[in-house]
Design a protein around this motif. Sequence first.
Motif, PDB file in Angstrom:
ATOM      1  N   PRO A  71       0.838  -1.196   0.000  1.00 45.93           N
ATOM      2  CA  PRO A  71       0.000   0.000   0.000  1.00 45.93           C
ATOM      3  C   PRO A  71       0.879   1.254   0.000  1.00 45.93           C
ATOM      4  O   PRO A  71       1.973   1.258   0.573  1.00 45.93           O
ATOM      5  CB  PRO A  71      -0.808  -0.101   1.293  1.00 45.93           C
ATOM      6  N   ALA A  72       0.386   2.306  -0.671  1.00 47.92           N
ATOM      7  CA  ALA A  72       1.131   3.561  -0.730  1.00 47.92           C
ATOM      8  C   ALA A  72       0.144   4.714  -0.669  1.00 47.92           C
ATOM      9  O   ALA A  72      -0.983   4.616  -1.169  1.00 47.92           O
ATOM     10  CB  ALA A  72       1.938   3.629  -2.011  1.00 47.92           C
ATOM     11  N   GLU A  73       0.577   5.786  -0.032  1.00 47.68           N
ATOM     12  CA  GLU A  73      -0.258   6.989   0.028  1.00 47.68           C
ATOM     13  C   GLU A  73       0.625   8.209   0.194  1.00 47.68           C
ATOM     14  O   GLU A  73       1.775   8.108   0.618  1.00 47.68           O
ATOM     15  CB  GLU A  73      -1.267   6.903   1.170  1.00 47.68           C
ATOM     16  N   ARG A  74       0.085   9.361  -0.183  1.00 46.69           N
ATOM     17  CA  ARG A  74       0.760  10.625   0.058  1.00 46.69           C
ATOM     18  C   ARG A  74      -0.286  11.727   0.127  1.00 46.69           C
ATOM     19  O   ARG A  74      -1.386  11.605  -0.423  1.00 46.69           O
ATOM     20  CB  ARG A  74       1.823  10.936  -0.989  1.00 46.69           C
ATOM     21  N   THR A  75       0.090  12.791   0.800  1.00 44.39           N
ATOM     22  CA  THR A  75      -0.793  13.942   0.975  1.00 44.39           C
ATOM     23  C   THR A  75      -0.011  15.207   0.656  1.00 44.39           C
ATOM     24  O   THR A  75       1.128  15.366   1.096  1.00 44.39           O
ATOM     25  CB  THR A  75      -1.320  14.012   2.424  1.00 44.39           C
ATOM     26  N   LEU A  76      -0.623  16.082  -0.127  1.00 44.73           N
ATOM     27  CA  LEU A  76      -0.060  17.388  -0.449  1.00 44.73           C
ATOM     28  C   LEU A  76      -1.121  18.453  -0.220  1.00 44.73           C
ATOM     29  O   LEU A  76      -2.320  18.148  -0.172  1.00 44.73           O
ATOM     30  CB  LEU A  76       0.402  17.440  -1.913  1.00 44.73           C
ATOM     31  N   ARG A  77      -0.683  19.685  -0.084  1.00 44.09           N
ATOM     32  CA  ARG A  77      -1.604  20.820   0.037  1.00 44.09           C
ATOM     33  C   ARG A  77      -1.403  21.725  -1.169  1.00 44.09           C
ATOM     34  O   ARG A  77      -0.277  22.093  -1.491  1.00 44.09           O
ATOM     35  CB  ARG A  77      -1.336  21.586   1.320  1.00 44.09           C
ATOM     36  N   PHE A  78      -2.479  22.054  -1.844  1.00 47.27           N
ATOM     37  CA  PHE A  78      -2.452  22.957  -2.990  1.00 47.27           C
ATOM     38  C   PHE A  78      -3.140  24.246  -2.550  1.00 47.27           C
ATOM     39  O   PHE A  78      -4.356  24.274  -2.358  1.00 47.27           O
ATOM     40  CB  PHE A  78      -3.194  22.346  -4.181  1.00 47.27           C
ATOM     41  N   LEU A  79      -2.367  25.300  -2.391  1.00 46.99           N
ATOM     42  CA  LEU A  79      -2.886  26.585  -1.933  1.00 46.99           C
ATOM     43  C   LEU A  79      -2.981  27.551  -3.108  1.00 46.99           C
ATOM     44  O   LEU A  79      -2.274  27.387  -4.110  1.00 46.99           O
ATOM     45  CB  LEU A  79      -1.960  27.159  -0.862  1.00 46.99           C
ATOM     46  N   PRO A  80      -3.820  28.573  -3.008  1.00 52.09           N
ATOM     47  CA  PRO A  80      -3.848  29.573  -4.080  1.00 52.09           C
ATOM     48  C   PRO A  80      -2.456  30.178  -4.260  1.00 52.09           C
ATOM     49  O   PRO A  80      -1.770  30.490  -3.281  1.00 52.09           O
ATOM     50  CB  PRO A  80      -4.842  30.610  -3.564  1.00 52.09           C
ATOM     51  N   GLY A  81      -2.041  30.329  -5.512  1.00 46.78           N
ATOM     52  CA  GLY A  81      -0.723  30.867  -5.820  1.00 46.78           C
ATOM     53  C   GLY A  81      -0.702  32.385  -5.810  1.00 46.78           C
ATOM     54  O   GLY A  81      -1.728  33.038  -5.560  1.00 46.78           O
ATOM     55  N   PRO A  82       0.450  32.957  -6.116  1.00 45.54           N
ATOM     56  CA  PRO A  82       0.605  34.411  -6.052  1.00 45.54           C
ATOM     57  C   PRO A  82      -0.125  35.169  -7.152  1.00 45.54           C
ATOM     58  O   PRO A  82      -0.413  36.350  -6.994  1.00 45.54           O
ATOM     59  CB  PRO A  82       2.123  34.615  -6.167  1.00 45.54           C
ATOM     60  N   THR A  83      -0.423  34.494  -8.257  1.00 40.82           N
ATOM     61  CA  THR A  83      -1.203  35.135  -9.315  1.00 40.82           C
ATOM     62  C   THR A  83      -2.485  34.334  -9.526  1.00 40.82           C
ATOM     63  O   THR A  83      -2.519  33.124  -9.278  1.00 40.82           O
ATOM     64  CB  THR A  83      -0.406  35.228 -10.638  1.00 40.82           C
TER      65      THR A  83
END
Length: 153
Positions: A71-83
């Motif tokens: 089993p494999a998993e990962r978590t990332l956060r995608f935030l609003p960018g500067p533009t």
Amino acid sequence: MEEFRPVPDALAYLLGSWRVTRSVQDRAGGGEGRFDGTTVFGPLDAGGLPDAGGLLHEEAGTFVWLGVPRPAERTLRFLPGPTPGTADVRFADGRPFHDLDLTTGRHVVGHPCSADLYRGEFTVRDPDHWRTVWQVAGPAKDLLLTTDYARLR
């Protein structure tokens, strides 16, 4: 020449669930692997408060390396960018990873990690398909990771 689909708002495009298939090639050692699973981009919740339109990227599935599944998993956060329309991608613990600008349908990034350099290319094919290709080079690494995403309805 490949055609890419411009995306005016990366976060709006990514929102939802995606089927994921990833091939991993160890070009130095000759090993090969494959990941099959899903990625969900859902609203980011920071302690019960929405995080200004950000997304939580949660990936889970099975990674098979040299014939051995795990089993494999990962978590990332995608935030609003500067533009407008861009994203600031961060690891789960908040450390910076890379920027993401899909307004032309293609984006190239670099990420130094210790002695290794990760070079990523993001391409959008159509409303329901996109791809990432990461090349990892370092003193002990020479990897190629190709990931295809297909929107789940």
